[in-house]
Design a protein around this motif. Structure first.
Motif, mmCIF file in Angstrom:
data_model
loop_
_atom_site.group_PDB
_atom_site.id
_atom_site.type_symbol
_atom_site.label_atom_id
_atom_site.label_comp_id
_atom_site.label_asym_id
_atom_site.label_seq_id
_atom_site.Cartn_x
_atom_site.Cartn_y
_atom_site.Cartn_z
ATOM 1 N N PRO A 174 -6.785 0.333 3.929
ATOM 2 C CA PRO A 174 -6.676 0.719 5.343
ATOM 3 C C PRO A 174 -7.584 -0.082 6.268
ATOM 4 O O PRO A 174 -7.160 -0.505 7.357
ATOM 5 C CB PRO A 174 -7.066 2.207 5.330
ATOM 6 C CG PRO A 174 -6.664 2.669 3.968
ATOM 7 C CD PRO A 174 -6.969 1.520 3.064
ATOM 8 N N SER B 212 -7.100 3.025 -1.524
ATOM 9 C CA SER B 212 -7.298 3.611 -0.190
ATOM 10 C C SER B 212 -8.700 3.351 0.357
ATOM 11 O O SER B 212 -8.918 3.410 1.572
ATOM 12 C CB SER B 212 -7.039 5.125 -0.232
ATOM 13 O OG SER B 212 -5.681 5.395 -0.526
ATOM 14 N N TYR C 238 0.831 -1.212 0.000
ATOM 15 C CA TYR C 238 0.000 0.000 0.000
ATOM 16 C C TYR C 238 0.865 1.262 0.000
ATOM 17 O O TYR C 238 0.602 2.210 -0.756
ATOM 18 C CB TYR C 238 -0.917 -0.002 1.219
ATOM 19 C CG TYR C 238 -1.787 1.225 1.352
ATOM 20 C CD1 TYR C 238 -2.736 1.534 0.393
ATOM 21 C CD2 TYR C 238 -1.656 2.077 2.454
ATOM 22 C CE1 TYR C 238 -3.542 2.659 0.500
ATOM 23 C CE2 TYR C 238 -2.454 3.202 2.570
ATOM 24 C CZ TYR C 238 -3.386 3.485 1.593
ATOM 25 O OH TYR C 238 -4.165 4.617 1.716
ATOM 26 N N SER D 21 -6.462 -2.826 9.250
ATOM 27 C CA SER D 21 -6.912 -2.752 10.649
ATOM 28 C C SER D 21 -7.431 -4.095 11.143
ATOM 29 O O SER D 21 -7.342 -4.394 12.339
ATOM 30 C CB SER D 21 -7.997 -1.678 10.799
ATOM 31 O OG SER D 21 -9.208 -2.084 10.191
#
Length: 307
Positions: free
Chosen positions: A80, A76, A36, A84
């Protein structure tokens, strides 16, 4: 069974991610964080390089800049939240945010289809009609094509997302995926999904098939016109084949044909891998871009030397 937002019993979903790989979550977190970071950094470098170099102010690189912007936002929207899930126990996503993620992901994916078609058309004009290229592919034309890709992309998934949001979700609420996509959500609905599945398949097939055919036709004309010039388009064709190959397998078939585990792998290809390849392919295979990126870093190093 009818449905609406007020009939939705599920207020949030739990993103399961990759439960069978729980023992290597830390390794996966580091791997996808690296990918990423590289994707975002690489595409930002391309974006800034094109924006600040007057020699690159031509339609081909103008479209590439839009592609870089799309890839940044595209990955994006997904990565993300996925990261997590590897390091926290909070895997919940509200129903509203799930629909927003689904819409943004679908919109950016559709926009990329349209933009790749515009980029193929640009190469077709440059190689097959070089004498008329400057008059046909003007700044205004390239602006309209790029804007059309964004607008068309964000209009395309409105109906499918609205249909999914109106389904009844009364439990369970565990999404066996790493983001909110149509297939895993449809499997969770306790209302009839036949019409929604058909609508999604028809719309996705129309979008993917039409843009892919136009792109392929452009390259057929390019190859037949000048075989040597085909090498200048190889980078774009590489991106096209990877991107369309995976989304075709995903969406131009009945929703239940592949298992969710297989679809997870396919999804990783076009949500994580393809955006990472964009800066590599376009930078290494394009002499102007390589030279400009080299100059970009030299300017940065000179600035550091004066500090």
């Amino acid at each position: 069974m009818g449905g609406g937002i007020n009939q939705t019993f599920v207020t949030e979903f739990i993103i399961l991610g990759f439960p069978s790989l729980k023992k290597i979550y830390l390794l996966l977190f580091l791997l996808f964080l690296l990918i990423y970071s590289f994707t975002v950094t690489g595409n930002i470098i391309i974006f800034i390089t094109v924006l600040t170099n007057y020699k690159l102010q031509i339609p081909m690189f103008y479209f590439l800049n839009h592609l870089s912007a799309m890839e940044i936002w595209y990955t994006s929207v997904i990565v993300p939240k996925m990261l997590s899930t590897f390091v926290t126990n909070n895997r919940a996503i509200s129903f509203k945010n799930c629909m927003i993620q689904l819409y943004l992901f679908s919109s950016l994916g559709a926009s990329e289809c349209y933009l790749l078609t515009a980029m193929a058309y640009d190469r077709y004009l440059a190689i097959c009609n070089p004498l008329h290229y400057s008059s046909k592919m003007t700044n205004t034309t390239s602006h309209h094509l790029a804007s059309g890709a964004w607008v068309g992309g964000f209009l395309s998934p409105i109906l499918p997302v609205v249909l999914i949001s109106k389904l009844v979700f009364c439990g369970p609420n565990q999404v066996n995926y790493f983001y909110c996509d149509a297939q895993p959500l449809l499997k969770l609905s306790c209302s009839s999904t036949q019409f929604t599945e058909t609508a999604i398949s028809v719309l996705a097939t129309g979008l993917i098939f039409s843009s892919f055919v136009l792109t392929v036709l452009s390259y057929i004309f390019i190859i037949s016109t000048m075989k040597k010039a085909f090498s200048t388009c190889a980078s774009h064709l590489t991106v096209v084949m990877i991107y369309y190959g995976t989304i075709t397998a995903m969406y131009m078939q009945p929703m239940s044909r592949f298992s969710l585990d297989i679809n997870k792998v396919l999804s990783l290809l076009y949500t994580v891998v393809t955006p990472m390849l964009n800066p590599i392919i376009y930078s290494l295979r394009n002499k102007e871009m390589k030279d400009s990126v080299t100059k970009f870093f030299k300017r940065i190093n000179k600035g550091k030397d004066f500090e």
